[in-house]
Design an enzyme around this catalytic site. Sequence first.
Site, PDB file in Angstrom:
ATOM      1  N   ASP A 231     -44.866 -68.847 -37.385  1.00  0.00           N
ATOM      2  CA  ASP A 231     -43.542 -69.313 -37.563  1.00  0.00           C
ATOM      3  C   ASP A 231     -43.639 -70.710 -38.551  1.00  0.00           C
ATOM      4  OD1 ASP A 231     -42.304 -67.026 -36.574  1.00  0.00           O
ATOM      5  OD2 ASP A 231     -40.752 -67.844 -35.832  1.00  0.00           O
ATOM      6  N   ASP A 237     -46.967 -79.712 -32.299  1.00  0.00           N
ATOM      7  CA  ASP A 237     -46.298 -79.759 -31.010  1.00  0.00           C
ATOM      8  C   ASP A 237     -46.546 -78.614 -30.143  1.00  0.00           C
ATOM      9  OD1 ASP A 237     -44.309 -78.178 -32.191  1.00  0.00           O
ATOM     10  OD2 ASP A 237     -42.658 -79.326 -31.832  1.00  0.00           O
ATOM     11  N   CYS A 376     -39.420 -78.305 -29.570  1.00  0.00           N
ATOM     12  CA  CYS A 376     -38.979 -77.923 -30.986  1.00  0.00           C
ATOM     13  C   CYS A 376     -37.307 -77.929 -31.097  1.00  0.00           C
ATOM     14  CB  CYS A 376     -39.365 -76.411 -31.525  1.00  0.00           C
ATOM     15  SG  CYS A 376     -40.982 -75.972 -31.257  1.00  0.00           S
TER      16      CYS A 376
HETATM   17  O1  KQY Z   1     -41.073 -74.222 -33.412  1.00  0.00           O
HETATM   18  C1  KQY Z   1     -40.451 -74.505 -34.108  1.00  0.00           C
HETATM   19  N1  KQY Z   1     -40.562 -76.098 -34.567  1.00  0.00           N
HETATM   20  C2  KQY Z   1     -39.378 -73.952 -35.090  1.00  0.00           C
HETATM   21  C3  KQY Z   1     -39.791 -72.556 -35.461  1.00  0.00           C
HETATM   22  C4  KQY Z   1     -38.829 -71.998 -36.138  1.00  0.00           C
HETATM   23  C5  KQY Z   1     -38.731 -70.414 -36.039  1.00  0.00           C
HETATM   24  C6  KQY Z   1     -37.892 -69.798 -36.863  1.00  0.00           C
HETATM   25  N2  KQY Z   1     -37.506 -68.751 -36.532  1.00  0.00           N
END
Ligand code: KQY
Length: 385
Positions: A231, A237, A376
Amino acid sequence: MNIDLEERMSRMELTGSPVDHGYYMPAEWTPHSRCWIGWPERPDNWRDNAVHAQRVFTRVAAAISRFEPVTVCASSAQWKNARSHLPEHIRVVEISMNDSWLRDTGPTFVIRNSLSDKEKLGRSKVAGIDWNFNAYGGEDGGAYEDFSLDLLIAHKVLEIENAPRFPQSMILEGGSIHVDGEGTCLTTEECLLNKNRNPGFPKVQIEDELKAYLGVKKVIWLPHGLFGDDDTNGHIDNMCCFVRPGVVLLSWTDDKLDPQYKRSLEALSVLTSEVDAKGRKFDIIKLHVPGPLYLTEHEANGLQQGDAKPRIPGTRLAASYVNFYIANGAIITPQFGDKKRDDEAAHVLSLAFPDYEIVRIEDAREIVLGGGNIHCITQQQPASP
Ligand code: KQY
């Protein structure tokens, strides 16, 4: 124009880079004035109309709010629902979003310590970088097609906080960088050098932008992020983070047959051969990944069709204990229902952060199903120095 208004307008959008104005990005353990979190909603990324994710995001927000103020951003359609779930002392503001990853769409806050008497007049010690964003790859594999609302989140947060804004045309998500506050930045080649982010930018230019915007002197590039973190194209992180200057936690597995093994080994090799900006060798703490964990048929069936990338049952989940949040005095860490690894991770974290309370968030699987984890979905705002 009245003087106050003129002053306000001249300081809200700053020209030049943060470093030109004496700002730098502090480490995550520097005291915070607040944590920002988004409210999950989109039914093509959060199963069963996001009800499970909303329950876990609420627990994350409540846990962090024991240690620092929390603001949750919710869309107009979800504001009332978010308000009714979240404890009263958590502020809920209305901000339109395409998805709820404030680490990536919120501002990267920067601070500056010393101000001359002249500069002190109306000049904030806390400002924010407003990076460009293309939903993790735009037309070349991005997570969702329409990211027009996400593009405005950082600007809106900075307006609410009355903090100066540094616009940046380079595409960058906050989850793709970690800093130690003493001149070192950790990132991955898999993400920052991916042609779906800044195709015209050679590595040296990306380093120069990171130096000018984060105030770092040295960038350490791990080749890849976590296996299965498609993704984000391998955000740092999920893979590796600082515990304090000179000490890092690295996602690890001893299973040579796990595709994660090769990634962890190559990261270990870079980290053991590098020194940080101050010339220190790294002390590397291995943190075993859970599982492996996979998306189930039942979970995939709870997703609606939309403009998000479809999720296929059986896909490996990008689950990692490195994806925790450092609050004021606490580590807010994901737990995945793998008892052995959950307990082990909590133990490793308690040794790494002896002065912090370790707060375990059960059922963080609901966040990883959306593509990320606790780090996240959070964004720290440093306290004014
Ligand atoms: O892990 C992230 N920083 C964001 C992931 C975004 C996934 C969108 N479906």
